[in-house]
Every structure is written in structure tokens, then in C-alpha cells.
Design a protein around this motif. Structure first.
Motif, short mmCIF file in Angstrom:
data_model
loop_
_atom_site.label_atom_id
_atom_site.label_comp_id
_atom_site.label_asym_id
_atom_site.label_seq_id
_atom_site.Cartn_x
_atom_site.Cartn_y
_atom_site.Cartn_z
N VAL A 424 0.89 -1.17 -0.03
CA VAL A 424 0.10 -0.02 0.01
C VAL A 424 0.86 1.06 -0.09
O VAL A 424 0.42 2.54 -0.44
N MET A 427 1.26 3.99 -2.85
CA MET A 427 0.52 4.83 -3.13
C MET A 427 0.62 5.99 -2.21
O MET A 427 1.40 5.87 -1.07
N GLY A 430 -0.60 6.15 1.46
CA GLY A 430 -1.44 4.81 1.29
C GLY A 430 -1.87 4.30 2.60
O GLY A 430 -2.93 3.73 2.39
N PHE A 434 -5.68 3.70 3.50
CA PHE A 434 -6.41 2.19 3.79
C PHE A 434 -6.93 2.34 4.84
O PHE A 434 -7.99 1.75 4.87
N PHE A 470 -11.56 -1.30 -5.11
CA PHE A 470 -10.44 -0.59 -4.58
C PHE A 470 -9.51 -1.10 -3.60
O PHE A 470 -8.61 -2.07 -4.07
N PHE A 471 -9.61 -1.06 -2.44
CA PHE A 471 -9.01 -1.92 -1.10
C PHE A 471 -9.35 -3.14 -0.81
O PHE A 471 -8.85 -3.85 0.05
N VAL A 489 -11.30 -5.24 -9.79
CA VAL A 489 -10.38 -3.88 -9.83
C VAL A 489 -10.57 -3.64 -11.36
O VAL A 489 -9.87 -4.35 -12.22
N PRO A 494 -6.84 2.74 -10.73
CA PRO A 494 -5.77 2.41 -9.87
C PRO A 494 -5.35 0.75 -9.63
O PRO A 494 -6.26 0.22 -8.96
N SER A 495 -4.14 0.40 -9.81
CA SER A 495 -3.89 -1.25 -9.60
C SER A 495 -3.73 -1.38 -8.27
O SER A 495 -2.71 -1.50 -7.62
N THR A 496 -5.04 -1.81 -7.53
CA THR A 496 -4.64 -1.87 -6.05
C THR A 496 -5.10 -3.55 -5.92
O THR A 496 -5.31 -3.95 -4.66
N ILE A 499 -3.11 -5.26 -3.35
CA ILE A 499 -3.28 -4.84 -1.80
C ILE A 499 -4.27 -5.87 -1.38
O ILE A 499 -4.39 -6.26 -0.19
#
Length: 615
Positions: A424, A427, A430, A434, A470-471, A489, A494-496, A499
Motif C-alpha cells: 500500500v 500509493m 497509502g 487504507f 479499490f482496497f 478492480v 488504480p492497480s490495487t 493490496i
């Protein structure tokens, strides 16, 4: 008595005049009018005509575009009709009729191949005749309704191996598989002799070529969640059976492209007679005469091994998604398999070259452990993934992010769910983002249950999808519920996803301008935040596709009496409401933001009015 013979009658036939023809036509029109207006025939013919229009729009892209616009504006007067009955199990991107024309090389034809939108009919997939509300979890692990999936092929071919069998109105699943006919429970216990199955060290697993996913189903009792996948192949409906049982599963083929998962996603990768040729396709590479290798930046070249003409195309892809310190289990060919000595030797050679430790060989089952660091092959890693990326001839490294994310170093489950993972930190702010996201979704899910009285946490909901995860905060807030969540996702977000996997959850990358790789009626509950952002260009703000097709796709993968929750702005909610009027008997909870305190609208029969949120 005498007989009188009369001359034969010379009757002149009637000559039809113009007035007679007009009169007949008039009375015919009157009769037809009464039939159409006052009998069910008229409704049937009108519905058929509308359906023909909806199904024929793929012949004229402009006509289809006009129809979509009318539906979006709420000016289409009739509901979107059901697709033909033979489309009951239709998967647009895994259509055998379309894909059978493609190349067989590396099973390219079994991968995703989506039709262009203009070739997709605007209709709603119907359930099969006799469809019933699915058997609730956990009973569904062992039995499902036959009428929901009246496909007997697997039961007939694999029943003797313990896959499944037909008993009365149910399919019964004894829990067996080709390599574990005595049951997955016994097989899992055997693996527990070599890998840490039960203490929270392992959480995420990938089951390749999963069959009806009994292995993944029984791993759940060990708090291990498996992403089970198999292609739509000669078994046809194996993933559909898995989903009907309430087991996480996904239609997928390891062919010419990378899997839709980030690097280092899975603590355990399992193959039970998956028949993946881990050391095949030597024509793609040029082996060197020694074990030396060259490392190029950006991961363009494979470590070329002195293995004759044996290469590691698929093994490298498995290595990419396996977490450092994770375990690889291959059960079945070529492990000590008759007439496959070379393949077994090649497989061991590739594993040794990549510094994998061979933990055990138990009959036809081999267990390896991946090295936890970069001491073997220090190369560049890729965390993100665009869709349809060709398999690459390279290794993945752990050096891009500093932190504890190897198996045995990350927190055990369930502590890993709430601790900010190392990745994380890529970001900005991040960790703070989170933690705020985790708190936000705990409040929101409590509101869903307490104020909206959604069926989360009840036997009515088992399979859940979050379309914009997202997360994975929504899934994380459901940890105590008897559910699993497919966290999606979007590929342009965003490439999350890495996470999400670090948290011990599962998911995939996907572009929502294409259909999802699953069967109809896969999910009980679909959740989406900012739905319109899924179809827009992030830079220009223009639509890449349309909300009508997206909602039709959501309808396809939603079970009858399932629920959709949409969180978005009042303007988007109004658009969704207009489209929902054309979708019959679907239940949507449409949630607006705090600005919609005065908003309310009905969205159709059997549907829930939109509601406003304070968070």
C-alpha cells in the motif's frame, strides 16, 4: 309410380366484384382488430415483434445505438425482453460457436474472445425451466438442485471418481476428484503433513483446472480461500457447478496470456491433474548451452536453461502469481507418471533452476516451496496488469517494495485483513487512505444491515461481487458473514488488486466494457460504487461504452431474486432508474449521496426505491 326426369340445373357461378373484395377485406380487418386487442394473441405478437427488434439490432449498429439511447432516456415504452431459451447458459466471451473458429495453438480458442458491442443482442438471459432458489450455504457444498443446472455429463463421466452424482432432484457432491477419489478432506489432511494448512499462515490459494472445485470448497474450513478456475471446455459447466455450490470460482484458461492477477497474489498454487504443460512450447525460445542467463531490465527475456528443448512458459506464469515463500502442489501428470519420465525430469529441472525447494514427493503428488527472497533470480517485478497481456519470458522480483510480504513474514489470517500491507506504500499517503477506507466500509456495511435491512449475513446471500473494489474494504467488512466476495478492480482504475490479495481476499482485473467471465446466475448480491466511472475514459470523461449494456450484463450474472446495490450521485441514479424501468422484476437498492435528501423514485416492479446516504 312414374318418374319425372328434370333437366340438370345450369347454375351460373358468382362473379366477384370489386365491392365484394373490399367488403371481405374490411370484415377481415375488423376480425383481426378484435383478435389483437381483446385476446392474448395480440400481446404475444407484440412481444415477439419487440423481441425481434431487440435481437436484430446487431445487424444494424446505428439502430442498436438509437435503441440504447431511447432506453437511457426513458423513452423506450417496453421492457427489455428475455433472450431465446437456448441462451440460458450464454457466456458472451466464452461462446463455443464463436471461439471454435480460432487457433488451437496454446489453447488460444479457449481464452476470452469478446464480441463487439454491436453484435451483442439486447435481451435478458432467462433461467432454465424449473429453476429454484439455490440451496443455501453450507448445505450447497454437498448438494444443489438438478433443475438449476440440468447438465448430467460430468456426473456420468466423473461419478466414479467422486466428483458428483445425480440423486432424485439433487446433484450430490461427495467431495472427490480425479486425484483424490476418496475425498478432498483426506487429501487436504495429507497435504497438511508438508505445508501449514491450519494455522493462518496460508490464506489465498489458486486452484488451476479445478473441476467442480471440491478442493477449494473444503479448504474454506481451514480459513483458506481459493480462486478456483477452469476453462469452458468439454466438461462445459464445471465452473457453473462450483458457483452454484457457493465456492469461489472463475472461468479462465492459461493459454497465451497472463492470468488476470497481480504478481505475488497467492500463498498456495495447486494443480490436481490440471494437465497444464508446464515445460512445453519450446519453439518460443532459444535454449542456451549452459545454465548461465542474462537479465534485461523491464523483464523482456527468460532465463534460458540447459534443459534440452524444455522451457518453462507456464511455470514462469505460476511463479509470477505465487507469493515468495509460497507453496506449489502438483498432483497427477507428470509427477512420477507412467511414460512421462522426461516431462517429470524437465519439471524438476525448471523448479531447481528457479531455486524452488522440493519439500516432498508423495506418490503422484509433488510439493515445492518458492524462495522467500531474490537470492536466485533478481529481476524486475510487475505489480499491475493490463488485460490481454501476452505471457512474458521473465521472472518477478521482490525488490520494488520494501516490507514483509513473503509467506511466513506477513501477519497470519485474520490479522492481515486489517493491517496495512507493505504494497500500500506505493500509493501517496497509502497507509492513511487504507485505514480510512477500512473504517468507512465498516460504517457503510453496518448501515446496509441495520437501516436498509439488506440480506447480508443471512442464508439468502452467499456469492457476492464488488464491481469497483479499490482496497476491498466492502469485502473486509463482511469477514464475519458466511459469504465470499469477488473483488473486481477495473483495468483503468488504480492497480490495487495486489493490496486486496495481501489482505487475504481474492479478486480479478476486469474491463466493464466487456462481459465478465462467468456463467449466468452466478451471484446473489452485486455491489458497485461510482458505476458510471467504470465506462468512462479517465482522461476525457467520455463514455467508452454505455450503462444499458453494463446493466444487462449485471442482470446476466445476477441470480433470480438477487440484489444489486449501486452507490452514486443523484444524476447517475436518475439514469439508472430510467434504465431499470425496462428491466423486469429485478431488485435494485439504488443509493445516492447526501445531496439527494429529497430524491425518491420507483424503479420498477419488485425493485427498491433509491435511498440517500449520510456517508
Amino acid at each position: 309410380m312414374g318418374h319425372l326426369n328434370l333437366p340438370a340445373s345450369k347454375r351460373i357461378p358468382r362473379q366477384w366484384r370489386l365491392l365484394d373484395l373490399v367488403s371481405a377485406a374490411f370484415f377481415g380487418i375488423v376480425i383481426l382488430f378484435f383478435l389483437l386487442v381483446f385476446t392474448p394473441l395480440g400481446d404475444s405478437m407484440a412481444a415477439s415483434g419487440r423481441q425481434a427488434l431487440l435481437l436484430s439490432t446487431n445487424a444494424d449498429p446505428k439502430q442498436r445505438h438509437r435503441l440504447v439511447a431511447l432506453i437511457e432516456q426513458g423513452q423506450h415504452q417496453h421492457p427489455i425482453q428475455a433472450c431465446p431459451a437456448d441462451a440460458v447458459d450464454h457466456m458472451p466471451c466464452e461462446d463455443p460457436r464463436r471461439n471454435s473458429q480460432l487457433s488451437r495453438e496454446m489453447n488460444f480458442y479457449r481464452e476470452r474472445h469478446c464480441p463487439p458491442p454491436e453484435e451483442t443482442p439486447l435481451c435478458l438471459i432467462p433461467p432454465p425451466d424449473g429453476y429454484r432458489i439455490p440451496v443455501p450455504w453450507p448445505e450447497s457444498l454437498e448438494k444443489i438442485w438438478h433443475s438449476n443446472m440440468p447438465h448430467n455429463k460430468i456426473a456420468e463421466r466423473k461419478g466414479h471418481q467422486g466428483w458428483m452424482k445425480l440423486e432424485g432432484p439433487h446433484f450430490i457432491f461427495p467431495g472427490g476428484g480425479t486425484m483424490f477419489p476418496d475425498g478432498a478432506i483426506e487429501y487436504i489432511e495429507k497435504l497438511g503433513q508438508y505445508i501449514p494448512i491450519s494455522d493462518g499462515v496460508l490464506r489465498t490459494a489458486l486452484d488451476m483446472g479445478c473441476g467442480v472445485a471440491s478442493f477449494g470448497g473444503y479448504l474454506l474450513a481451514k480459513n483458506i480461500i481459493a480462486m478456483s478456475f477452469a476453462p469452458r471446455d468439454s466438461h462445459k459447466s464445471q465452473i457453473q457447478f462450483a458457483l452454484e455450490r457457493g465456492i469461489p470460482a472463475f472461468s479462465l484458461m492459461l493459454g497465451t496470456r497472463r492470468l488476470p492477477f497481480p504478481a505475488f497474489s497467492f500463498d498456495l498454487v495447486h494443480c490436481s491433474r490440471c494437465l497444464i504443460p508446464f515445460t512445453a512450447y519450446s519453439e518460443l525460445f532459444s535454449p542456451l548451452a549452459s545454465r548461465d542467463f542474462t537479465i534485461f531490465s523491464h523483464c523482456y527475456l527468460l532465463l534460458l536453461l540447459k534443459l534440452g528443448f524444455a522451457d518453462a512458459t507456464y511455470f514462469l506464469e505460476v511463479d509470477r502469481v505465487l507469493r515468495p515463500g509460497g507453496y506449489l502442489v502438483i498432483s497427477g501428470p507428470p509427477v512420477q507418471w507412467a511414460n512421462q519420465d522426461k516431462e517429470w525430469a524437465d519439471l524438476q529441472g525448471v523448479a531447481r533452476a528457479l531455486c524452488y525447494e522440493l519439500i516432498a514427493v508423495d506418490g503422484n503428488t509433488a510439493v515445492w516451496k518458492k524462495p522467500a527472497g531474490d537470492s536466485c533470480l533478481p529481476n524486475q517485478n510487475e505489480y499491475g496488469l493490463e488485460l490481454y497481456v501476452k505471457l512474458k519470458k521473465c521472472m518477478s522480483s521482490t525488490s520494488s517494495v520494501k516490507g514483509e510480504f513473503a509467506v511466513g513474514m506477513i501477519p497470519k489470517w485474520p490479522a492481515r485483513l486489517t493491517k496495512p500491507p507493505a504494497r500500500v506504500t506505493v500509493m501517496r499517503n497509502g497507509v492513511d487512505v487504507f485505514e480510512a477506507d477500512t473504517r468507512r466500509w465498516a460504517r457503510r456495511v453496518a448501515y446496509y444491515k441495520d437501516s436498509l435491512h439488506l440480506k447480508l449475513g443471512t442464508s439468502a446471500v452467499r456469492n457476492i461481487m464488488d464491481m469497483n473494489a479499490f482496497f476491498g474494504g466492502f469485502a473486509g467488512a463482511l469477514k464475519s458473514d458466511p459469504v465470499w466476495v469477488m473483488n473486481v478492480v477495473p483495468s483503468r482504475k488504480p492497480s490495487t488488486l495486489s493490496i486486496i490479495y495481501d489482505r487475504g481476499l481474492i479478486g480479478v482485473y476486469h474491463d466493464w466494457c466487456e462481459p465478465f467471465s462467468t456463467y449466468p446466475r452466478s451471484y446473489d448480491f452485486i455491489h458497485v460504487t461510482s458505476i458510471e466511472s467504470l465506462i468512462k475514459h479517465s482522461s476525457t470523461g467520455k463514455n467508452r461504452c454505455n450503462l444499458v449494456d453494463l446493466l444487462v450484463e449485471m442482470d446476466r450474472i445476477l441470480r433470480p431474486e438477487g440484489t444489486v446495490v449501486i452507490r452514486d450521485s443523484p444524476e447517475v441514479i436518475d439514469k439508472i432508474g430510467r434504465i431499470a424501468h425496462n428491466m423486469e422484476k429485478k431488485k435494485l437498492s439504488i443509493l445516492g449521496d447526501r445531496r439527494c435528501s429529497n430524491a425518491s423514485s420507483e424503479v420498477g416492479e419488485g425493485q427498491t426505491a433509491n435511498q440517500c446516504l449520510t456517508d
